[in-house]
Scaffold this motif. Structure first.
Motif, PDB file in Angstrom:
ATOM      1  N   ASP A  82       0.865  -1.180   0.000  1.00  0.00           N
ATOM      2  CA  ASP A  82       0.000   0.000   0.000  1.00  0.00           C
ATOM      3  C   ASP A  82       0.904   1.233   0.000  1.00  0.00           C
ATOM      4  O   ASP A  82       1.693   1.431   0.925  1.00  0.00           O
ATOM      5  N   GLN A  83       0.800   2.046  -1.021  1.00  0.00           N
ATOM      6  CA  GLN A  83       1.691   3.196  -1.190  1.00  0.00           C
ATOM      7  C   GLN A  83       1.383   4.333  -0.223  1.00  0.00           C
ATOM      8  O   GLN A  83       2.160   5.276  -0.115  1.00  0.00           O
ATOM      9  N   THR A  84       0.279   4.256   0.500  1.00  0.00           N
ATOM     10  CA  THR A  84      -0.091   5.320   1.425  1.00  0.00           C
ATOM     11  C   THR A  84       0.060   4.922   2.888  1.00  0.00           C
ATOM     12  O   THR A  84       0.205   5.796   3.736  1.00  0.00           O
ATOM     13  N   ARG A  85       0.051   3.625   3.202  1.00  0.00           N
ATOM     14  CA  ARG A  85       0.053   3.211   4.609  1.00  0.00           C
ATOM     15  C   ARG A  85       1.151   2.214   4.998  1.00  0.00           C
ATOM     16  O   ARG A  85       1.489   2.109   6.153  1.00  0.00           O
ATOM     17  N   ASP A  86       1.684   1.468   4.035  1.00  0.00           N
ATOM     18  CA  ASP A  86       2.684   0.462   4.371  1.00  0.00           C
ATOM     19  C   ASP A  86       3.964   1.123   4.891  1.00  0.00           C
ATOM     20  O   ASP A  86       4.393   2.152   4.376  1.00  0.00           O
ATOM     21  N   ALA A  87       4.559   0.521   5.918  1.00  0.00           N
ATOM     22  CA  ALA A  87       5.836   0.937   6.515  1.00  0.00           C
ATOM     23  C   ALA A  87       5.746   2.228   7.329  1.00  0.00           C
ATOM     24  O   ALA A  87       6.765   2.775   7.714  1.00  0.00           O
ATOM     25  N   LEU A  88       4.542   2.713   7.609  1.00  0.00           N
ATOM     26  CA  LEU A  88       4.399   3.868   8.494  1.00  0.00           C
ATOM     27  C   LEU A  88       4.358   3.386   9.939  1.00  0.00           C
ATOM     28  O   LEU A  88       3.806   2.322  10.234  1.00  0.00           O
ATOM     29  N   PRO A  89       4.930   4.153  10.868  1.00  0.00           N
ATOM     30  CA  PRO A  89       4.888   3.721  12.269  1.00  0.00           C
ATOM     31  C   PRO A  89       3.469   3.774  12.825  1.00  0.00           C
ATOM     32  O   PRO A  89       2.692   4.666  12.492  1.00  0.00           O
ATOM     33  N   LEU A  90       3.155   2.786  13.664  1.00  0.00           N
ATOM     34  CA  LEU A  90       1.883   2.801  14.390  1.00  0.00           C
ATOM     35  C   LEU A  90       2.008   3.820  15.515  1.00  0.00           C
ATOM     36  O   LEU A  90       3.057   3.924  16.160  1.00  0.00           O
ATOM     37  N   MET A  91       0.963   4.584  15.759  1.00  0.00           N
ATOM     38  CA  MET A  91       1.024   5.664  16.744  1.00  0.00           C
ATOM     39  C   MET A  91       0.096   5.378  17.930  1.00  0.00           C
ATOM     40  O   MET A  91      -0.999   4.868  17.742  1.00  0.00           O
ATOM     41  N   VAL A  92       0.564   5.724  19.141  1.00  0.00           N
ATOM     42  CA  VAL A  92      -0.289   5.630  20.317  1.00  0.00           C
ATOM     43  C   VAL A  92      -0.997   6.955  20.561  1.00  0.00           C
ATOM     44  O   VAL A  92      -2.039   7.008  21.201  1.00  0.00           O
ATOM     45  N   ALA A  93      -0.398   8.035  20.070  1.00  0.00           N
ATOM     46  CA  ALA A  93      -0.967   9.382  20.128  1.00  0.00           C
ATOM     47  C   ALA A  93      -0.280  10.179  19.020  1.00  0.00           C
ATOM     48  O   ALA A  93       0.768   9.751  18.519  1.00  0.00           O
ATOM     49  N   PRO A  94      -0.823  11.311  18.621  1.00  0.00           N
ATOM     50  CA  PRO A  94      -0.177  12.091  17.563  1.00  0.00           C
ATOM     51  C   PRO A  94       1.292  12.384  17.896  1.00  0.00           C
ATOM     52  O   PRO A  94       1.609  12.935  18.947  1.00  0.00           O
ATOM     53  N   GLY A  95       2.184  11.949  17.010  1.00  0.00           N
ATOM     54  CA  GLY A  95       3.615  12.184  17.185  1.00  0.00           C
ATOM     55  C   GLY A  95       4.327  11.210  18.100  1.00  0.00           C
ATOM     56  O   GLY A  95       5.531  11.305  18.296  1.00  0.00           O
TER      57      GLY A  95
END
Length: 141
Positions: A82-95
């Motif tokens: 997925d070019q928009t979501r793959d390999a993005l860090p999972l977040m517990v809160a913004p930032g």
């Protein structure tokens, strides 16, 4: 078995030349006067994506083999990151990323089920053994 996008081809497309549209499952009926009557035709529809790859001649040959042999001339679906979501860090809160036991961020794994769209890969010679291919994909629901 559904084929995967080849690991020896770039897993991310160029930002320049990338575009993604909304799925359009509407049906519009023209009226004698005024705007057309529009309703939902399908509950799910394909999402169009246009992508660009810069590759060496051997990578274009690999893309051509994938198209011809592994997805039967573009007639079979395949999985691609997925070019928009793959390999993005999972977040517990913004930032604030979710971390594993070693303090490394956990990364999202996401796939698109796609087919080649109407615009097929066509290499443009960029010189020095490099080619640019722009083509469309249809992200399946």
């Amino acid at each position: 078995m559904i084929p995967y996008w080849p690991a020896d081809l770039p897993q991310r497309f160029q930002r320049d030349g990338y575009s993604r549209g909304f799925a359009d499952g509407r049906l519009s009926t023209p009226m004698e006067a005024g705007p057309p009557k529009t309703r939902r035709r399908f509950s799910s529809a394909i999402k169009p994506v246009t992508v660009t790859l810069d590759e060496r001649e051997d990578a274009f040959a690999r893309l051509e083999r994938f198209y011809e042999e592994e997805v039967a001339g573009g007639s079979l679906p395949f999985l691609i990151p997925d070019q928009t979501r793959d390999a993005l860090p999972l977040m517990v809160a913004p930032g604030i990323p979710l971390l594993d036991e070693q303090g490394r961020p956990l990364l999202n794994t996401a796939w698109w089920l796609v087919m080649f769209g109407g615009n097929l890969p066509t290499p443009q010679d960029r010189g020095g053994g490099w080619y640019r291919s722009t083509f469309s994909l249809s992200v399946l629901p």
